[in-house]
Design a protein around this motif. Structure first.
Motif, PDB file in Angstrom:
ATOM      1  N   VAL A   1      -1.497   7.929   4.310  1.00 18.91           N
ATOM      2  CA  VAL A   1      -1.414   9.327   3.890  1.00 18.91           C
ATOM      3  C   VAL A   1      -0.354   9.461   2.798  1.00 18.91           C
ATOM      4  CG1 VAL A   1      -0.847  11.669   4.648  1.00 18.91           C
ATOM      5  CG2 VAL A   1      -2.204  10.177   6.126  1.00 18.91           C
ATOM      6  N   GLY A   2      -0.703  10.155   1.749  1.00 19.94           N
ATOM      7  CA  GLY A   2       0.221  10.318   0.626  1.00 19.94           C
ATOM      8  C   GLY A   2      -0.043   9.378  -0.529  1.00 19.94           C
ATOM      9  N   THR A   3      -0.935   8.410  -0.354  1.00 26.66           N
ATOM     10  CA  THR A   3      -1.268   7.501  -1.443  1.00 26.66           C
ATOM     11  C   THR A   3      -1.942   8.277  -2.568  1.00 26.66           C
ATOM     12  OG1 THR A   3      -1.591   5.687   0.120  1.00 26.66           O
ATOM     13  CG2 THR A   3      -2.516   5.415  -2.090  1.00 26.66           C
TER      14      THR A   3
ATOM     15  N   VAL B   1      -4.093  11.190  -0.802  1.00 28.82           N
ATOM     16  CA  VAL B   1      -4.781  10.998   0.473  1.00 28.82           C
ATOM     17  C   VAL B   1      -4.199  11.931   1.530  1.00 28.82           C
ATOM     18  CG1 VAL B   1      -5.329   9.355   2.298  1.00 28.82           C
ATOM     19  CG2 VAL B   1      -5.313   8.606  -0.095  1.00 28.82           C
ATOM     20  N   ARG B   2      -5.098  12.578   2.246  1.00 29.31           N
ATOM     21  CA  ARG B   2      -4.722  13.491   3.323  1.00 29.31           C
ATOM     22  C   ARG B   2      -5.119  12.875   4.671  1.00 29.31           C
ATOM     23  NH1 ARG B   2      -3.080  18.854   0.937  1.00 29.31           N
ATOM     24  NH2 ARG B   2      -3.442  18.473  -1.270  1.00 29.31           N
ATOM     25  N   PRO B   3      -4.566  13.398   5.757  1.00 25.98           N
ATOM     26  CA  PRO B   3      -4.923  12.846   7.069  1.00 25.98           C
ATOM     27  C   PRO B   3      -6.427  12.906   7.320  1.00 25.98           C
ATOM     28  CG  PRO B   3      -2.986  14.259   7.247  1.00 25.98           C
ATOM     29  CD  PRO B   3      -3.501  14.423   5.853  1.00 25.98           C
ATOM     30  N   GLY B   4      -6.963  11.808   7.872  1.00 26.88           N
ATOM     31  CA  GLY B   4      -8.374  11.743   8.223  1.00 26.88           C
ATOM     32  C   GLY B   4      -9.294  11.307   7.102  1.00 26.88           C
ATOM     33  N   GLU B   5      -8.773  11.083   5.896  1.00 30.29           N
ATOM     34  CA  GLU B   5      -9.626  10.693   4.777  1.00 30.29           C
ATOM     35  C   GLU B   5      -9.762   9.183   4.693  1.00 30.29           C
ATOM     36  OE1 GLU B   5      -9.272  14.213   1.449  1.00 30.29           O
ATOM     37  OE2 GLU B   5      -7.761  12.623   1.414  1.00 30.29           O
ATOM     38  N   SER B   6     -10.855   8.747   4.090  1.00 31.53           N
ATOM     39  CA  SER B   6     -11.113   7.331   3.843  1.00 31.53           C
ATOM     40  C   SER B   6     -11.617   7.181   2.421  1.00 31.53           C
ATOM     41  CB  SER B   6     -12.147   6.790   4.835  1.00 31.53           C
ATOM     42  OG  SER B   6     -13.399   7.440   4.638  1.00 31.53           O
ATOM     43  N   LEU B   7     -11.691   5.942   1.962  1.00 28.31           N
ATOM     44  CA  LEU B   7     -12.222   5.712   0.620  1.00 28.31           C
ATOM     45  C   LEU B   7     -13.656   6.218   0.507  1.00 28.31           C
ATOM     46  CD1 LEU B   7     -10.887   2.128  -0.228  1.00 28.31           C
ATOM     47  CD2 LEU B   7     -10.205   4.285  -1.285  1.00 28.31           C
ATOM     48  N   ALA B   8     -14.414   6.054   1.569  1.00 25.93           N
ATOM     49  CA  ALA B   8     -15.806   6.498   1.540  1.00 25.93           C
ATOM     50  C   ALA B   8     -15.905   8.015   1.428  1.00 25.93           C
ATOM     51  CB  ALA B   8     -16.529   5.998   2.787  1.00 25.93           C
ATOM     52  N   SER B   9     -15.102   8.736   2.220  1.00 24.68           N
ATOM     53  CA  SER B   9     -15.178  10.199   2.186  1.00 24.68           C
ATOM     54  C   SER B   9     -14.676  10.746   0.857  1.00 24.68           C
ATOM     55  CB  SER B   9     -14.366  10.795   3.345  1.00 24.68           C
ATOM     56  OG  SER B   9     -12.981  10.514   3.190  1.00 24.68           O
TER      57      SER B   9
ATOM     58  N   SER C   1       0.840  -1.187   0.000  1.00 26.41           N
ATOM     59  CA  SER C   1       0.000   0.000   0.000  1.00 26.41           C
ATOM     60  C   SER C   1       0.876   1.238   0.000  1.00 26.41           C
ATOM     61  CB  SER C   1      -0.901  -0.001   1.240  1.00 26.41           C
ATOM     62  OG  SER C   1      -0.099  -0.026   2.408  1.00 26.41           O
ATOM     63  N   GLY C   2       0.248   2.376  -0.282  1.00 26.64           N
ATOM     64  CA  GLY C   2       0.988   3.625  -0.302  1.00 26.64           C
ATOM     65  C   GLY C   2       1.277   4.060  -1.710  1.00 26.64           C
ATOM     66  N   PRO C   3       1.918   5.232  -1.865  1.00 23.82           N
ATOM     67  CA  PRO C   3       2.206   5.759  -3.185  1.00 23.82           C
ATOM     68  C   PRO C   3       3.216   4.903  -3.919  1.00 23.82           C
ATOM     69  CG  PRO C   3       3.307   7.044  -1.490  1.00 23.82           C
ATOM     70  CD  PRO C   3       2.406   6.081  -0.782  1.00 23.82           C
TER      71      PRO C   3
ATOM     72  N   GLN D   1       5.758  23.487  -3.789  1.00 22.46           N
ATOM     73  CA  GLN D   1       5.406  23.327  -5.198  1.00 22.46           C
ATOM     74  C   GLN D   1       4.639  22.017  -5.429  1.00 22.46           C
ATOM     75  OE1 GLN D   1       8.591  24.221  -8.077  1.00 22.46           O
ATOM     76  NE2 GLN D   1       9.716  25.226  -6.424  1.00 22.46           N
ATOM     77  N   ILE D   2       5.028  20.967  -4.728  1.00 20.73           N
ATOM     78  CA  ILE D   2       4.333  19.688  -4.886  1.00 20.73           C
ATOM     79  C   ILE D   2       2.909  19.773  -4.343  1.00 20.73           C
ATOM     80  CG2 ILE D   2       4.319  17.287  -4.097  1.00 20.73           C
ATOM     81  CD1 ILE D   2       7.340  17.272  -4.346  1.00 20.73           C
ATOM     82  N   LYS D   3       2.710  20.496  -3.236  1.00 18.35           N
ATOM     83  CA  LYS D   3       1.357  20.650  -2.694  1.00 18.35           C
ATOM     84  C   LYS D   3       0.438  21.334  -3.696  1.00 18.35           C
ATOM     85  CE  LYS D   3       2.583  20.789   2.222  1.00 18.35           C
ATOM     86  NZ  LYS D   3       2.610  21.635   3.451  1.00 18.35           N
ATOM     87  N   VAL D   4       0.937  22.369  -4.356  1.00 19.40           N
ATOM     88  CA  VAL D   4       0.129  23.056  -5.372  1.00 19.40           C
ATOM     89  C   VAL D   4      -0.088  22.131  -6.569  1.00 19.40           C
ATOM     90  CG1 VAL D   4      -0.007  25.066  -6.884  1.00 19.40           C
ATOM     91  CG2 VAL D   4       0.967  25.301  -4.593  1.00 19.40           C
ATOM     92  N   ALA D   5       0.944  21.361  -6.936  1.00 16.07           N
ATOM     93  CA  ALA D   5       0.813  20.432  -8.064  1.00 16.07           C
ATOM     94  C   ALA D   5      -0.239  19.361  -7.794  1.00 16.07           C
ATOM     95  CB  ALA D   5       2.161  19.782  -8.352  1.00 16.07           C
ATOM     96  N   GLU D   6      -0.371  18.929  -6.554  1.00 19.94           N
ATOM     97  CA  GLU D   6      -1.391  17.939  -6.213  1.00 19.94           C
ATOM     98  C   GLU D   6      -2.791  18.505  -6.407  1.00 19.94           C
ATOM     99  OE1 GLU D   6      -0.335  16.877  -2.249  1.00 19.94           O
ATOM    100  OE2 GLU D   6       1.228  15.450  -2.865  1.00 19.94           O
TER     101      GLU D   6
END
Length: 270
Positions: free
Chosen positions: A173-175, A134-142, A32-34, A102-107
């Motif tokens: 997180v980061g996926t 994926v950010r902290p606190g997120e799930s596939l459902a959200s 799992s993960g990026p 720069q990567i945050k804006v690119a995402e």
């Protein structure tokens, strides 16, 4: 025991003594993960795949690139794109921001425009479509609700099973999750300077500056008054009869036959 039987037993024993080849190793279970370097056959993949490779292609890996071509930073942001997706929360241009910023804006660009925002370099590395990090606190459902994915979290999980792994209830997180075609725009994740603080709203096209408000109520100025013509001088009207005043220009004629010593109380008669 006959000689023939003895030979047969010796052959069988020799065959059994031969080494047995080991079974081929089973393919590893997708982690799992990026995506990481072991899943991307590029040397640049070790540098935070896929952004290190995109920067290598776009700017030779120079995150402070400013060559005067109108594109800035390691990922070569066009200035309007940098403004629209919250880059001004970090710096006025991409080349003045850090690599992580720069990567945050690119995402943000990736989840809205997809990899077509970097058409040449994404094609080089086989990157296509839109993605959500994926950010902290997120799930596939959200995430599925945010993008209004048809089929919900199950459809999102089926598309990203190799990345997520066998536990859809556990997201790292980061996926970088692929988004299916037809997914909605999603909820905007505005970049925040320094990773916190008040979110910066999406900059809009500057409007024409308005006139300053006067400190007193403004009224329409009155039309200038036309100057009036000076009145014609009034000429004195000479009255007829003996009562008209005598001017100095009109000498008085006196009859020499009359007396020059009139009575002081009465006017002389003519």
């Amino acid at each position: 025991m006959s000689i023939k039987r003895m030979r047969y037993a010796a052959v069988v024993a020799a065959v059994l003594a031969l080494p047995v080849p080991a079974e081929a190793a089973a393919p590893p279970t997708p982690a799992s993960g990026p995506a990481t370097a072991d899943r991307a056959p590029y040397a640049c993949a070790k540098d935070r795949w896929p952004w290190g490779c995109v920067a290598k292609c776009e700017s030779s890996g120079r995150w402070n690139a400013n060559t005067g071509n109108g594109f800035y930073g390691g990922l070569q942001f066009w200035q309007p794109t940098w403004r629209t997706f919250g880059g001004l929360a970090y710096a006025r241009r991409a080349d003045l921001a850090t690599r992580d910023e720069q990567i945050k804006v690119a995402e943000e660009v990736l989840r809205v425009q997809g990899w077509k925002a970097w058409p040449v370099c994404s094609k080089r590395y086989g990157l296509a479509g839109r993605a959500h990090v994926v950010r902290p606190g997120e799930s596939l459902a959200s995430i599925a609700r945010s993008y209004r994915v048809k089929g919900g979290w199950k459809a999102l999980y089926k598309l990203n099973r190799q990345l997520v792994g066998a536990r859809p209830d556990r997201l790292n997180v980061g996926t970088m999750l692929r988004l299916p075609k037809g997914a909605g725009p999603g909820r905007r994740l505005t970049a925040q300077a320094g990773g916190g603080g008040k979110p910066t709203p999406t900059p809009s096209r500057p409007s024409r500056p308005s006139s300053p408000t006067p400190s007193v109520p403004w009224t329409q100025p009155a039309q200038p008054t036309q100057p009036t013509q000076p009145a014609q001088p009034v000429l004195p009207v000479a009255s007829a009869g003996p009562s008209a005043p005598v001017t100095s220009a009109s000498p008085v004629l006196v009859d020499p036959s009359l007396s020059l010593s009139p009575s002081p109380s009465r006017s002389p008669r003519r």
